[in-house]
Design an enzyme around this catalytic site. Sequence first.
Site, mmCIF file in Angstrom:
data_model
loop_
_atom_site.group_PDB
_atom_site.id
_atom_site.type_symbol
_atom_site.label_atom_id
_atom_site.label_comp_id
_atom_site.label_asym_id
_atom_site.label_seq_id
_atom_site.Cartn_x
_atom_site.Cartn_y
_atom_site.Cartn_z
ATOM 1 N N ASP A 87 -1.391 3.433 -11.328
ATOM 2 C CA ASP A 87 -0.198 2.654 -11.009
ATOM 3 C C ASP A 87 -0.012 1.667 -12.169
ATOM 4 O OD1 ASP A 87 1.660 0.798 -10.121
ATOM 5 O OD2 ASP A 87 0.654 0.378 -8.211
ATOM 6 N N TRP B 30 -1.878 -4.195 -4.112
ATOM 7 C CA TRP B 30 -1.203 -2.895 -4.297
ATOM 8 C C TRP B 30 -2.201 -1.759 -4.218
ATOM 9 C CZ3 TRP B 30 3.391 -3.778 -3.070
ATOM 10 C CH2 TRP B 30 4.071 -4.927 -3.494
ATOM 11 N N LYS C 95 9.621 -4.331 -12.985
ATOM 12 C CA LYS C 95 8.787 -5.336 -13.635
ATOM 13 C C LYS C 95 9.057 -5.394 -15.136
ATOM 14 C CE LYS C 95 6.865 -5.755 -9.585
ATOM 15 N NZ LYS C 95 5.894 -4.810 -9.081
HETATM 16 C C1 LIG Z 1 5.437 -4.387 -7.564
HETATM 17 C C2 LIG Z 1 4.304 -3.434 -7.531
HETATM 18 C C3 LIG Z 1 4.247 -2.362 -6.612
HETATM 19 C C4 LIG Z 1 5.295 -2.151 -5.544
HETATM 20 O O1 LIG Z 1 6.437 -1.647 -6.085
HETATM 21 P P1 LIG Z 1 7.706 -1.270 -5.170
HETATM 22 O O2 LIG Z 1 8.605 -0.648 -6.183
HETATM 23 O O3 LIG Z 1 8.221 -2.545 -4.585
HETATM 24 O O4 LIG Z 1 7.261 -0.320 -4.130
HETATM 25 C C5 LIG Z 1 3.182 -1.507 -6.696
HETATM 26 N N1 LIG Z 1 2.205 -1.668 -7.612
HETATM 27 C C6 LIG Z 1 2.218 -2.680 -8.488
HETATM 28 C C7 LIG Z 1 1.116 -2.825 -9.486
HETATM 29 C C8 LIG Z 1 3.269 -3.591 -8.473
HETATM 30 O O5 LIG Z 1 3.285 -4.610 -9.359
#
Ligand SMILES: *Cc1c(COP(=O)(O)O)cnc(C)c1O
Length: 356
Positions: A166, A99, A190
């Site tokens: 993030d 990511w 998540k």
């Molecule tokens: C799942 C995830 C993403 C991607 O998220 P989307 O909503 O599918 O774009 C980005 N960063 C992290 C740390 C993730 O776990």
Amino acid sequence: MKKHNFYAGPSILPQFTINNTAKAVIDFAGTGLSIMEVSHRSKEFVAVMDQAIALFKELLEIPEGYSVIFLGGGASTQFAMVPYNLMNKKAAYLNTGTWAKKAIKEAKLFGEVDVVGSSESANYNFYPKDYTVPADADYFHITTNNTIYGTQIRKDLDCKVPLVADMSSDIFSRPVDISKYALIYGGAQKNLAPAGVTFVIVKNDMLGKVDRTIPTMFNYQTHIEKESMFNTPPVLPVFAALQTLIWLKDNGGIVAMEKKNIEKANLLYDEIDRNKLFVGTVAHEDRSLMNICFVMTEEYKDLEADFMKFATEKGMVGIKGHRSVGGFRASTYNALPKESVVALVDAMKEFEKMKI
Ligand SMILES: *Cc1c(COP(=O)(O)O)cnc(C)c1O
């Protein structure tokens, strides 16, 4: 048979969230209509949005001077939206996984990217610590929890330049000192809600400083001014997010969640370290509380498919490791009950007895 849901995302949600959302799909707030067919401008939904944002701020203890917005597009849209809004010339990034690397790729479209630290050459099995962030960077971007590789940084960095994080896969898993951050974002799927809503926490004085023109939909200011209602928000996921926030508050808030998360993670990591068949894949000090990655030891490598089958028969779902790591990954988000971790640990013990 009871299923134990270890999916990495979308992933387990509190039963409270699922039940209340199911009810609202049939009859939302006594309107006699489904949540899927009412205007986002109805007073009933506006109340949901307002309450969700208020509770989000309350639970995370977000200080004055920050805004919380709910958007569409997933965390992946934020990979571009962050530099669009915050980068004038240069930004620093930490490359800690898939990511992070995707975020770096997007940032390069907007200016100079200084990757100050990386664990890529070690298949991201640790969290880099020795690096220097250039003082002239517009911001420094980190991924606090690396969902695929199972590493996590659990302290809030002191950083001389604005810190951007993030937190898709560890928001609400531990108390965070928001004042150390300029911006935090994440997809909800998540630890919060079904896929479709993305949260952004932004320090207001970070905005309006770049020279470029930002298209309306990509400008954070648009969504702050319109209180996440500039266009149609993801109505159902926002409703579900509110239910999870209510559940969080009713269950002792983030401090209680962290305690439970540590307990669950310790249970599983202790078994990984004790069991002769399994071995963890990341540096001990960087182990994630949310995504626990492990493989079979070299000697027993060929038993992997066997264990997968064995665990599946015992109700484990979603423990297959990501293809870039292999082996197993058990995601232990807030909503996962301790009993599910105990069930997995018991399966590992039983399997060891059968094979050794
Ligand atoms: C799942 C995830 C993403 C991607 O998220 P989307 O909503 O599918 O774009 C980005 N960063 C992290 C740390 C993730 O776990």
